[in-house]
Design a protein around this motif. Structure first.
Motif, short mmCIF file in Angstrom:
data_model
loop_
_atom_site.label_atom_id
_atom_site.label_comp_id
_atom_site.label_asym_id
_atom_site.label_seq_id
_atom_site.Cartn_x
_atom_site.Cartn_y
_atom_site.Cartn_z
N CYS A 48 0.76 -1.09 0.04
CA CYS A 48 -0.06 -0.10 -0.11
C CYS A 48 0.90 1.22 -0.17
N GLN A 49 0.25 2.24 -0.85
CA GLN A 49 1.09 3.52 -0.82
C GLN A 49 0.31 4.58 -0.48
N GLU A 86 -3.28 3.68 -2.27
CA GLU A 86 -3.35 2.88 -3.41
C GLU A 86 -2.81 1.52 -3.16
N LEU A 127 -1.26 -2.03 -3.98
CA LEU A 127 -0.31 -2.51 -5.00
C LEU A 127 -0.03 -4.26 -5.05
N ARG A 151 2.60 -7.14 -5.40
CA ARG A 151 3.99 -7.71 -5.09
C ARG A 151 3.96 -9.34 -5.29
N SER A 186 8.51 -6.76 -7.82
CA SER A 186 7.37 -6.12 -8.43
C SER A 186 6.67 -7.30 -9.44
N ASN A 213 -5.49 -0.94 -9.00
CA ASN A 213 -5.65 -1.01 -10.50
C ASN A 213 -6.47 -2.15 -11.08
N PRO A 237 5.63 2.55 -1.05
CA PRO A 237 4.96 1.11 -0.67
C PRO A 237 5.35 0.55 0.53
#
Length: 703
Positions: free
Chosen positions: A461-462, A475, A477, A479, A489, A535, A682
């Motif tokens: 999370c960012q 946001e 994310l 991984r 990533s 996303n 992140p």
């Protein structure tokens, strides 16, 4: 007399009692049928017919031609002055009984008809329920068009049942053929009438036929129901026919049953064909090509077409022009292909011809020439919208076993043709050096599958910083944890996942895991104003399966309020089915969630997307943001994008904020949120959620 049961339901004893009430000297009245059998007696149940000499008066009435009733009356003493008056009164009683009998008979007839109608409607309802319960995605797995037609002919017990698709030159029939088959001219007239009106037609009588333009004597009665489709080439009709000499007339229930069969046919056709182009889809291609390979693999070949720059054409000229080009290309392929060919659209910009005995080189060259002819037709292709394709050719190769192998080889060859600016056609060979790249994709593909199976993904999370008054925004994310436990990533295998259509599976995992963690830490209670953004790939947004999945998840979501969720759509993402994507976005927003347009400004379609996609957040691409403190052009671009967002009522987010100077400039410009390493790096999502929960506990919030 055939009305004994109905007569006994007419309250005969009450009618006979009326005679005694009207004439007190009458001590008994019996009512006999035309055979002399006792129907009723004022003496009550168990009474028997008396000897004729015991009756003072016998009077027969015939209130209608089918009914003869005899009143046998016994009076106290002699008839006297009753003799002239009593027969007339008995006539009135007989008329009342006849009227009630007539009503009873009509009610019985209506009840019988209603019973039959109920059974018919119950049957229609049960069949319709079974059809409605079969989703468009499942129906083709369990039923073929031929089976559907055969079942209809058997179920309705008709001479002929047929499904006709004029645009595909397809006819599937069952039942009597030859001389008993309906005239082809009649079928053509039916096609025109039914497809144009969109309504089912029943023809039992000559006047029914005349209404739609059929003259002369018909040897059959008919029902014809439309099979609708957005694509004219996929429209058709479902027809049943029965010889008139069999004395049958089709009922409204028959019509409803045929309409239900037509609806089932529509579902099969929708599943097996691409409605945009009228070509078969990937599932049908695989089924037919598998049969070809099993029958005669040595004569099989495949042409794989990649339609170039479809997104650019769409962005520049709109969906109508892009759709027109795709349809023209698809129709050309379909018309070119022979009887031993299957033409399919397997992706939004990928087409395949699978064939037996096809000279692939000559076929590919002919297709490329025909594309040039299409591009010269300004009724189809506007100036500047000319399109091209790359072609991969695959002939029999011992290393290719499954249909999947053939398609992968064709796609690979087409990609090599695209890389070669001088050739539009590449013939597949297993010795191509570029196979190493494909094998690398397969390696990463296996890693993705393994990660999905073993849940080796992790969510990070960012956090973002609100530069004006706004709720906390994060946001989420993705991984990946490698074999050594290191966090990676997903960039290395995203390309392979997209190529092999696994991205929707990854997106589904991300959504499920995010909601699970939000529920675990009770974010709806401890931070109800926070927004959590994730996303989604273009392929997921355009996928019908993901569409159904996401709506189902949001309808059942108890992890947080849907208004706390925001789905990011990357501006540069290729959305395969834009119409489906827009429908999903509209329905998701109706459930409370928001949408963000990510990487805004980095593609050619930025403002086109803004006009067509109803987003709530505008995420300015980091390539413009990161150096606005030293690059005046980029600073002006960011100002312009922020102004557009403000005019459209959108919240703006700037990515790649790596310095305090950039952050301060963004605040002055009026950007709503800053995201980047200067704000926060992140970190694992569960850690952020734990911190939020702990902070809330200290203030007593969320208890």
């Amino acid at each position: 007399m055939s009305y004994v049961r109905q007569l006994k339901q007419c309250g005969l004893p009450a009618h006979l009692k009326l005679v005694q009430v009207a004439y007190p000297d009458v001590v008994r009245v019996d009512l006999l049928d035309d055979t002399g059998k006792l129907l009723a007696s004022s003496a009550g149940k168990g009474a028997k017919v008396l000897p004729a000499s015991d009756y003072s008066l016998t009077h027969t009435v015939s209130p209608n031609e089918k009914l003869d009733l005899t009143f046998c009356v016994r009076v106290r003493g002699t008839l006297g002055d009753l003799a002239p008056r009593l027969p007339g009164y008995l006539d009135n009683i007989g008329a009342q009984i006849a009227a009630e009998l007539t009503l009873r008979l009509e009610l019985d007839e209506m009840a019988e008809e209603l019973g039959e109608r109920y059974e018919e409607l119950n049957l229609v309802y049960k069949i319709k329920q079974s059809v409605d319960a079969v989703s468009d995605d499942r129906v083709a797995m369990t039923l073929s068009l031929q089976q559907l037609v055969d079942d209809c002919a058997t179920f309705l017990n008709v001479d002929v049942a047929a499904l006709i698709m004029p645009g595909k030159q397809l006819a599937v029939a069952s039942g009597v053929v030859g001389d008993d088959e309906p005239d082809s001219g009649i079928i053509e007239t039916l096609q025109n009438a039914v497809i144009s009106s969109g309504q089912a037609i029943v023809i039992n009588k000559p006047e029914d036929a005349k209404r739609i333009g059929i003259e002369g004597q018909l040897e059959h009665i008919l029902i014809c129901a439309p099979i609708p489709s957005p694509n004219p080439r996929l429209r058709g009709l479902f027809v049943i026919a029965q010889q008139k000499c069999k004395g049958r007339e089709f009922s409204n229930s028959d019509r409803q049953l045929v309409e239900i069969q037509a609806e089932m046919a529509r579902k099969i056709i929708k599943q097996r064909y691409d409605t945009a182009t009228g070509l078969v889809g990937q599932g049908e291609l695989i089924s037919r090509f598998e049969a070809m390979l099993q029958e005669d693999k040595a004569r099989c070949s495949l042409l794989f077409f990649h339609f170039n720059h479809l997104k650019l054409i769409t962005d520049s000229f709109g969906y109508e022009v892009a759709g027109r080009l795709l349809s023209a290309f698809a129709e050309m392929l379909d018309d070119y292909a022979g009887e031993e060919c299957v033409v399919a659209r397997i992706n939004h910009d990928e087409f395949v011809i699978a064939a037996r005995g096809l000279d692939t080189k000559a076929a590919a060259e002919s297709v490329l020439q025909r594309i040039e002819d299409i591009n010269e037709n300004r009724h189809i292709v506007p100036a500047g919208a000319e399109f091209s394709v790359n072609v991969g050719s695959v002939c029999d190769d011992s290393s290719l076993e499954s249909v999947s192998d053939w398609l992968t080889a064709g796609e690979f060859a087409a990609s090599l043709a695209k890389d070669n600016s001088f050739e539009r056609l590449h013939v597949y060979s297993p010795d191509d050096s570029q196979l190493q790249k494909r094998d690398s994709d397969v390696f990463w593909l296996q890693n993705v599958k393994t990660a999905l199976m073993n849940r080796d993904f992790r969510l990070y999370c960012q956090p973002m910083e609100a530069l004006s008054d706004g709720p906390p925004h994060y946001e989420v994310l993705l991984r990946v944890i490698d074999d050594d436990g290191r966090v990676m990533s997903p960039a290395k295998f995203i390309e392979a996942a997209e190529r092999y259509d696994l991205i929707p599976n990854i997106d589904q995992w991300v959504v499920e895991e995010m909601l699970s963690l939000l529920a675990q830490y009770k974010i709806a209670d401890v931070s109800p104003e926070s927004v959590w953004s994730v996303n989604l790939s273009g392929k997921s947004i355009g996928s019908r399966d993901f569409h159904h999945y996401l709506l189902d998840v949001l309808n059942k979501n108890s992890a947080c309020n849907n208004r706390q969720l925001c789905f990011e759509l990357t501006e540069t993402a290729e959305i395969g089915e834009m119409e489906s994507a827009l429908k999903l976005i509209t329905e998701v927003k109706a459930l409370g969630a928001a949408f963000s347009l990510d990487d805004f400004g980095c593609g050619l379609s930025s403002f086109s997307y803004l006009k067509e996609i109803p987003v709530d957040y505008l995420k300015i691409d980091g390539s413009f943001v990161k150096d606005i403190d030293s690059n005046g052009v980029n600073r002006s671009m960011v100002k312009a994008m922020a102004s557009v967002g403000k005019v459209m009522g959108l919240h703006t987010i700037a990515e790649f904020v790596e310095t305090g100077a950039v952050r301060d400039l963004l605040k002055d410009i009026g950007v709503d949120y800053a995201q980047g390493y200067f704000v926060a790096k992140p970190v694992p999502l569960d850690g952020v959620l734990k911190d939020i929960q702990s902070a809330a506990a200290k203030t007593g919030r969320g208890r």
